[in-house]
Design a protein around this motif. Structure first.
Motif, PDB file in Angstrom:
ATOM      1  N   ASN A 300       0.824  -1.211   0.000  1.00 15.90           N
ATOM      2  CA  ASN A 300       0.000   0.000   0.000  1.00 15.90           C
ATOM      3  C   ASN A 300       0.857   1.260   0.000  1.00 15.90           C
ATOM      4  OD1 ASN A 300      -2.758  -1.112   2.189  1.00 15.90           O
ATOM      5  ND2 ASN A 300      -1.997  -1.925   0.256  1.00 15.90           N
ATOM      6  N   MET A 301       2.052   1.170   0.540  1.00 15.72           N
ATOM      7  CA  MET A 301       2.928   2.334   0.653  1.00 15.72           C
ATOM      8  C   MET A 301       3.410   2.833  -0.707  1.00 15.72           C
ATOM      9  SD  MET A 301       5.186   1.187   3.975  1.00 15.72           S
ATOM     10  CE  MET A 301       6.374   2.511   3.697  1.00 15.72           C
ATOM     11  N   THR A 302       3.382   1.975  -1.715  1.00 14.03           N
ATOM     12  CA  THR A 302       3.849   2.364  -3.045  1.00 14.03           C
ATOM     13  C   THR A 302       3.071   3.555  -3.576  1.00 14.03           C
ATOM     14  OG1 THR A 302       4.487   0.077  -3.534  1.00 14.03           O
ATOM     15  CG2 THR A 302       4.229   1.557  -5.402  1.00 14.03           C
ATOM     16  N   ALA A 303       1.739   3.488  -3.473  1.00 10.86           N
ATOM     17  CA  ALA A 303       0.907   4.593  -3.949  1.00 10.86           C
ATOM     18  C   ALA A 303       1.053   5.825  -3.063  1.00 10.86           C
ATOM     19  CB  ALA A 303      -0.554   4.160  -4.007  1.00 10.86           C
ATOM     20  N   ALA A 304       1.164   5.612  -1.759  1.00  9.49           N
ATOM     21  CA  ALA A 304       1.272   6.741  -0.827  1.00  9.49           C
ATOM     22  C   ALA A 304       2.571   7.516  -1.010  1.00  9.49           C
ATOM     23  CB  ALA A 304       1.156   6.242   0.608  1.00  9.49           C
ATOM     24  N   LEU A 305       3.616   6.822  -1.471  1.00  8.12           N
ATOM     25  CA  LEU A 305       4.906   7.470  -1.682  1.00  8.12           C
ATOM     26  C   LEU A 305       5.069   7.971  -3.115  1.00  8.12           C
ATOM     27  CD1 LEU A 305       7.144   5.009   0.357  1.00  8.12           C
ATOM     28  CD2 LEU A 305       6.649   7.389   0.928  1.00  8.12           C
ATOM     29  N   ASP A 306       4.007   7.831  -3.916  1.00  8.46           N
ATOM     30  CA  ASP A 306       4.020   8.310  -5.310  1.00  8.46           C
ATOM     31  C   ASP A 306       5.158   7.680  -6.117  1.00  8.46           C
ATOM     32  OD1 ASP A 306       1.819  10.089  -4.906  1.00  8.46           O
ATOM     33  OD2 ASP A 306       3.186  11.490  -3.924  1.00  8.46           O
ATOM     34  N   VAL A 307       5.362   6.382  -5.913  1.00  8.88           N
ATOM     35  CA  VAL A 307       6.403   5.676  -6.660  1.00  8.88           C
ATOM     36  C   VAL A 307       5.937   5.509  -8.102  1.00  8.88           C
ATOM     37  CG1 VAL A 307       7.736   3.548  -6.848  1.00  8.88           C
ATOM     38  CG2 VAL A 307       7.165   4.463  -4.600  1.00  8.88           C
TER      39      VAL A 307
END
Length: 386
Positions: A300-307
Motif C-alpha cells: 500500500n505504501m507504493t501509492a502513498a509514496l508516489d512511486v
C-alpha cells in the motif's frame, strides 16, 4: 479524573466489537503489565477498547490517552494511585510514548500498586528495555501488525474465515467462497490498514508516513530535523529501487552521511514499520549476514509514496515477506527466499519451475492464480497465516 472517566465511557460506547484482530486471542490478558506495540494506524487503540468492552467491568477500568491535556499538570503515577485507591483494577494507557517519563512511572505503578493491571500501547519504535527504568523483567510485549489478507476479507465482507497454518497453505488447502483475485488486488492497493473502510485511504496513509518520519522516529532516537529529512530521502530511495541489495557507502554518499549512519537509519525505518530488511543466511555465531534485499513494509505504501516506476515483481515479493513476518525469511541463493524448512520462488502465473527444479522442499508462489497444484501455491493464500 471524573472527566477522564466520562471521556472513556463515551468512546467505549462507540467501540464496535464485531471484528477482532488476530492479536486479540493471542494476548495473555492475565499478565499484570502488558505492552502492545505497533506502527501508526494498525489498530492498537481499538484493540484495547474492544477487550475492555467485551471482558471487563467498566467501573473498575480506566482508559486514558497519554497525550491528554490532563497530563500537562498531572502525573501518570498519581492518577494510577488514586484510581487504585478507589477500587480501580485495570488501567489502559494509549500512546505511552507521548508521556516523557513513562518508563519510570510505569515501573513505580508495577512495584507499588500490586492490585492494578497496567496495559499500554506505544510506537513500534519504542524500546521498552531502555530508558530510566528497566521493564524487561516485568512487561510482556506484543506487536500488532497491519491487516492480513484474511482479516481484510473478514472485515470488508463480514466473514469469519479462520487462520491457516503455513503447512496447510503449502498443501493448497485454503478455500473461500469469493473469487480471491479481485479482493487480493484491492488488498494490495489499499487494504493493509484497518481504516480502509473510512475513505481517503491514500491521504490518510500519506499522513501516517509523514508523522512517523518527522515525529515518531526523531522523538525516540534523538534525531535532529535535518537528519529526519535524510531519513525521508532514504525511504524514497528504497521505494524507487525495491527490491535491491543496498550499498551503504553509495547511499551514504547520496545523503551526505557515513555508511554506518545509513545502517542505523534502516533499523529505525524497519522498527517504525516502514521497510523490511531481508538478510543472507549465516551459520554458527553470525546468525545473520549482510542485508541482501530491502522492501517497503507493505505494498500500500507504493501509492502513498508516489512511486512511479514500481514493478509487479517487487510488489509480489513485498506481499510475501510482509505476510511471512512470523517466520524468519532469508534471501536464498537458489531462489528468492528461504526459511528454516522451505525455499520459495515468487512470480506471476507464467513463472516456471526452472530455478527450483529438483530442489527439495521448494515451492513456486504464483500471483494471478486462484488455485495451485503440487508445489505451486497461489500468493493470496499466504495472507491467511494470521
Amino acid at each position: 479524573m471524573d472527566a477522564l472517566k466520562l471521556q472513556f465511557k463515551n468512546i467505549l460506547e462507540r467501540t464496535d466489537t464485531r471484528f477482532l484482530r488476530y492479536l486479540h486471542e493471542d494476548i495473555n490478558w492475565n499478565n499484570r503489565l502488558i505492552a502492545i506495540l505497533g506502527a501508526r494506524g494498525t489498530g492498537k487503540t481499538t484493540l484495547l477498547l474492544q477487550y475492555i468492552k467485551l471482558n471487563l467491568v467498566v467501573d473498575q477500568t480506566l482508559f486514558v490517552n497519554a497525550d491528554d491535556f490532563y497530563f500537562s499538570s498531572n502525573k501518570l503515577f498519581d492518577l494510577a494511585e488514586e484510581f487504585s485507591k478507589y477500587g480501580g483494577k485495570h488501567l489502559f494507557i494509549d500512546e505511552i510514548h507521548k508521556y516523557s517519563d513513562w518508563s519510570r512511572e510505569i515501573k513505580l505503578m508495577y512495584d507499588y500498586l500490586p492490585d492494578l493491571q497496567i496495559v499500554f500501547t506505544g510506537s513500534s519504535i519504542l524500546d521498552i528495555y531502555r530508558g530510566q527504568a528497566d521493564l524487561s523483567r516485568r512487561v510482556i510485549n506484543y506487536h500488532l501488525h497491519g491487516l492480513s489478507f484474511r482479516e481484510f476479507i473478514n472485515l470488508k465482507l463480514k466473514k469469519n474465515y479462520p487462520v491457516s497454518s503455513l503447512e496447510k497453505i503449502l498443501k493448497n488447502n485454503v478455500e473461500i467462497e469469493e473469487q480471491p483475485l479481485p479482493l487480493f488486488k484491492e488488498y494490495i492497493q489499499s487494504g493493509y490498514y484497518p481504516f480502509f473502510l473510512e475513505g481517503d485511504y491514500i491521504l490518510r496513509l500519506k499522513n501516517i508516513l509523514k508523522q512517523t518520519i518527522e515525529i515518531d522516529i526523531p522523538m525516540h532516537t534523538g534525531m535532529i530535523s535535518s537528519n529526519a529529512q535524510k531519513l525521508k530521502h532514504l525511504l524514497f530511495i528504497v521505494a524507487e529501487s525495491v527490491p535491491f541489495k543496498p550499498n551503504l557507502t553509495k547511499i551514504g554518499e547520496q545523503l551526505g552521511v557515513h555508511r554506518n549512519q545509513i545502517a542505523d537509519y534502516l533499523v529505525h525505518l524497519e522498527k517504525a514499520g516502514l521497510i523490511i530488511r531481508v538478510f543472507e543466511r549465516k551459520r554458527g555465531i553470525r546468525a545473520l549476514g549482510k542485508i541482501q534485499k530491502l522492501y517497503l513494509n507493505n505494498p500500500n505504501m507504493t501509492a502513498a509514496l508516489d512511486v512511479t516506476n514500481s514493478n509487479i515483481g517487487s510488489i509480489r515479493e513485498t506481499v510475501f515477506v510482509n505476510q511471512m513476518f512470523f517466520k524468519k525469511v532469508y534471501s536464498s541463493k537458489i531462489a528468492d527466499f528461504e526459511t528454516d524448512n522451505y525455499i520459495f520462488e515468487v512470480g506471476g502465473k507464467n513463472k516456471t519451475q526452472k530455478q527450483i527444479q529438483d530442489v527439495k522442499n521448494a515451492f513456486l508462489i504464483k500471483d494471478d492464480i486462484e488455485k495451485g497444484i503440487g508445489n505451486i501455491i497461489p500468493l493470496w493464500m499466504f495472507g491467511f497465516q494470521y
